[in-house]
Design a protein around this motif. Structure first.
Motif, short mmCIF file in Angstrom:
data_model
loop_
_atom_site.label_atom_id
_atom_site.label_comp_id
_atom_site.label_asym_id
_atom_site.label_seq_id
_atom_site.Cartn_x
_atom_site.Cartn_y
_atom_site.Cartn_z
N PRO A 10 46.76 35.06 44.98
CA PRO A 10 47.50 36.12 45.66
C PRO A 10 46.69 36.65 46.84
O PRO A 10 45.47 36.72 46.79
N ASP A 11 47.42 37.06 47.83
CA ASP A 11 46.80 37.58 49.05
C ASP A 11 46.23 38.97 48.76
O ASP A 11 46.96 39.88 48.36
N LYS A 71 45.25 41.29 50.76
CA LYS A 71 45.83 42.32 51.62
C LYS A 71 47.19 42.75 51.06
O LYS A 71 47.53 43.93 51.06
N HIS A 72 47.97 41.76 50.63
CA HIS A 72 49.28 42.04 50.08
C HIS A 72 49.14 42.91 48.82
O HIS A 72 49.89 43.90 48.62
N GLU A 73 48.19 42.58 47.96
CA GLU A 73 47.96 43.36 46.75
C GLU A 73 47.50 44.77 47.10
O GLU A 73 47.92 45.73 46.46
N ARG A 83 48.23 46.46 49.84
CA ARG A 83 49.39 47.18 50.37
C ARG A 83 50.31 47.61 49.22
O ARG A 83 50.84 48.71 49.21
N GLN A 84 50.53 46.69 48.30
CA GLN A 84 51.40 46.97 47.16
C GLN A 84 50.82 48.11 46.32
O GLN A 84 51.52 49.03 45.91
N THR A 85 49.53 48.07 46.07
CA THR A 85 48.86 49.12 45.30
C THR A 85 48.93 50.45 46.05
O THR A 85 49.18 51.50 45.45
N ARG A 133 51.28 51.36 48.19
CA ARG A 133 52.66 51.85 48.07
C ARG A 133 52.89 52.48 46.69
O ARG A 133 53.51 53.54 46.58
#
Length: 192
Positions: free
Chosen positions: A4-5, A7-9, A11-13, A15
């Motif tokens: 998993p990316d 950065k994506h994780e 951002r998700q965290t 949010r």
């Protein structure tokens, strides 16, 4: 399978944390509103209770003062009956009796709000008199507080104060208190 990316994780965290923070803030606001409303109700209840108790105490005090004024009015009327009706003393005692009866009636019909308004009105019209009266009441209260409960005990044990019916009591005082003055009293009553 791909990792998993990060950065994506992140951002998700972020949010998820932001959503949780908004939810917590909303809940805190709701709880604060409830607390303010509850505190407001409790404050109103406490204020109403305090006002009720103050009115009850004022009512007790005014009833007591009215009873004393009525008692004094009766005493003045009784004293007037001891004189011939054409004497100046009779007119003066009858006037005092009427004034005391009017005072008793006024006291019985007065509530805390009326007393407060009248006192405020008097203070505004007569600030110097009000301040002098307040100072006098303060000095009297301080004097009474300083005397304490032992004042009555000291007064009762005072050897210089004559007991009812003793040789040191005047006949007038004995008559007023219902005691009997002895013939050896140093102050004899003058009925002339």
């Amino acid at each position: 399978m791909t990792d998993p990316d990060p950065k994506h994780e992140a951002r998700q965290t972020a949010r998820t944390v932001a959503e949780e923070a908004r939810r917590a803030e909303s809940e805190a606001e709701t709880l604060a509103k409830r607390a303010r409303a509850g505190a407001g109700r409790r404050f109103d209840q406490a204020r109403q209770y305090a006002q009720h108790e103050a009115n009850a105490r004022v009512s007790e005090a005014t009833d007591g003062a009215a009873r004393e004024a009525e008692r004094a009015a009766r005493a003045a009327s009784d004293a007037a009956a001891d004189y011939p009706s054409d004497r100046l003393e009779v007119r003066a005692l009858e006037g005092v009796s009427r004034l005391l009866e009017d005072t008793a009636s006024s006291l019985r019909s007065t509530d805390l709000d009326t007393v407060s308004r009248e006192l405020t009105r008097f203070a505004r019209r007569n600030p110097v008199s009000f301040m002098a009266g307040a100072a006098a009441v303060g000095f009297a209260a301080a004097r009474l507080l300083r005397a304490g409960p032992e004042f009555g005990e000291r007064f009762e044990e005072d050897e210089d104060f004559p007991e009812p019916g003793s040789a040191g009591m005047s006949a007038d005082y004995a008559e007023a208190t219902g005691a009997e003055a002895r013939a050896s009293s140093p102050v004899e009553r003058d009925d002339g």
